[in-house]
Scaffold this active site. Sequence first.
Site, mmCIF file in Angstrom:
data_model
loop_
_atom_site.group_PDB
_atom_site.id
_atom_site.type_symbol
_atom_site.label_atom_id
_atom_site.label_comp_id
_atom_site.label_asym_id
_atom_site.label_seq_id
_atom_site.Cartn_x
_atom_site.Cartn_y
_atom_site.Cartn_z
ATOM 1 N N MET A 14 38.393 41.270 45.795
ATOM 2 C CA MET A 14 38.064 40.919 44.279
ATOM 3 C C MET A 14 38.314 42.258 43.418
ATOM 4 O O MET A 14 37.465 43.221 43.769
ATOM 5 C CB MET A 14 36.336 40.526 44.295
ATOM 6 C CG MET A 14 36.285 38.887 44.700
ATOM 7 S SD MET A 14 34.626 38.336 44.580
ATOM 8 C CE MET A 14 33.687 39.244 45.513
ATOM 9 N N ALA A 15 38.999 42.381 42.758
ATOM 10 C CA ALA A 15 39.323 43.249 41.939
ATOM 11 C C ALA A 15 38.039 43.885 41.144
ATOM 12 O O ALA A 15 37.442 42.915 40.448
ATOM 13 C CB ALA A 15 40.621 43.150 40.888
ATOM 14 N N CYS A 101 46.826 36.307 43.361
ATOM 15 C CA CYS A 101 46.217 36.671 42.228
ATOM 16 C C CYS A 101 46.392 35.937 41.092
ATOM 17 O O CYS A 101 47.764 35.885 40.704
ATOM 18 C CB CYS A 101 46.144 38.311 42.018
ATOM 19 S SG CYS A 101 45.363 38.778 40.471
#
Length: 319
Positions: A14-15, A101
């Site tokens: 998760m960014a 993404c």
Amino acid sequence: MKTDLPFVYGLAPMAGMTDWPMRVLCYRMGANYACSEMVSAMGLMCAKPGNMVYRHLLEVHPEETNTACQLFGRDPSVMAEATQRITALGRFKSIDINMGCPARKVVHSGEGSALLLKPDLAYKIMEAVKRSTDLPVTVKTRLGYDEDSMNAVELGKAAQSLGLRWLCVHGRTRQQQYSGKADYAAIARIREQLTLPVIANGDVFTPADALRIRQESGCESLMIGRGAMGDPWLFRAALAAIRGEEAPTVTLQERVDTARLHAQWMVAYKGERLGVMEMRKHIGHYIGGLRGATALRRELNLAKTLKELESLLGRLLEE
């Protein structure tokens, strides 16, 4: 489907979230795999030596036993060069290719889930990465770009032909972003058409969710993403449910102590200014659902020092 794939119970990438402090907390609670935040192949290759952004992205803690570096990009040659550089660091156990993404900025650049619209390019990228490392290579993707392009099976067959380790599928399309519910039956249909191991991902927020995703998808292995934010104990609880056991209750003291430790690690890792700034969102998740959380969040957004964060957390115990 019988494979030699060990049971994978991992923290999904998760960014802005899955840096080493969060990863280590999840390992301590039972995760046996974790993935870094997304690393731009082009950004890495263009960054000046010592660039702090990439230094942080590529840092791994000694407690991490099975962490992958997730790469994203649209140019096979650049992905290959970045893979070689990351492999040479000797820190990561595998390379994960991001083809899922849904962020607008990433997709508009032709990266992430945009590659679901270009299967030939996706194949070339997987081939280039596989050729450039002796580490296992995996892929994380979605069901498709939209309902008219449900081509995760095609991507999986390409990965299978190249000898990649597994395919992790989030049960939504790119068009859905994170709306609606993850479609575990769709993941099951993908799994049935591949000999490549498939890992299920999407909407694991409770132990019951973990049981349901395994039952409906037919996948033994799973990834937990958003559900682990502020709740690393979810790994412990879900694993207990899978084993038919009862998980220990998380006390308020344990919640506060873990949030404090997380904050201390973040400050040691990124410095007080950046560490406190990034820690605000994590604490927001730790205190979710607790009495007084809304008022506390307002004060959290003004905190500038570790001492202030620890003081605010201490108030939860006093009240």
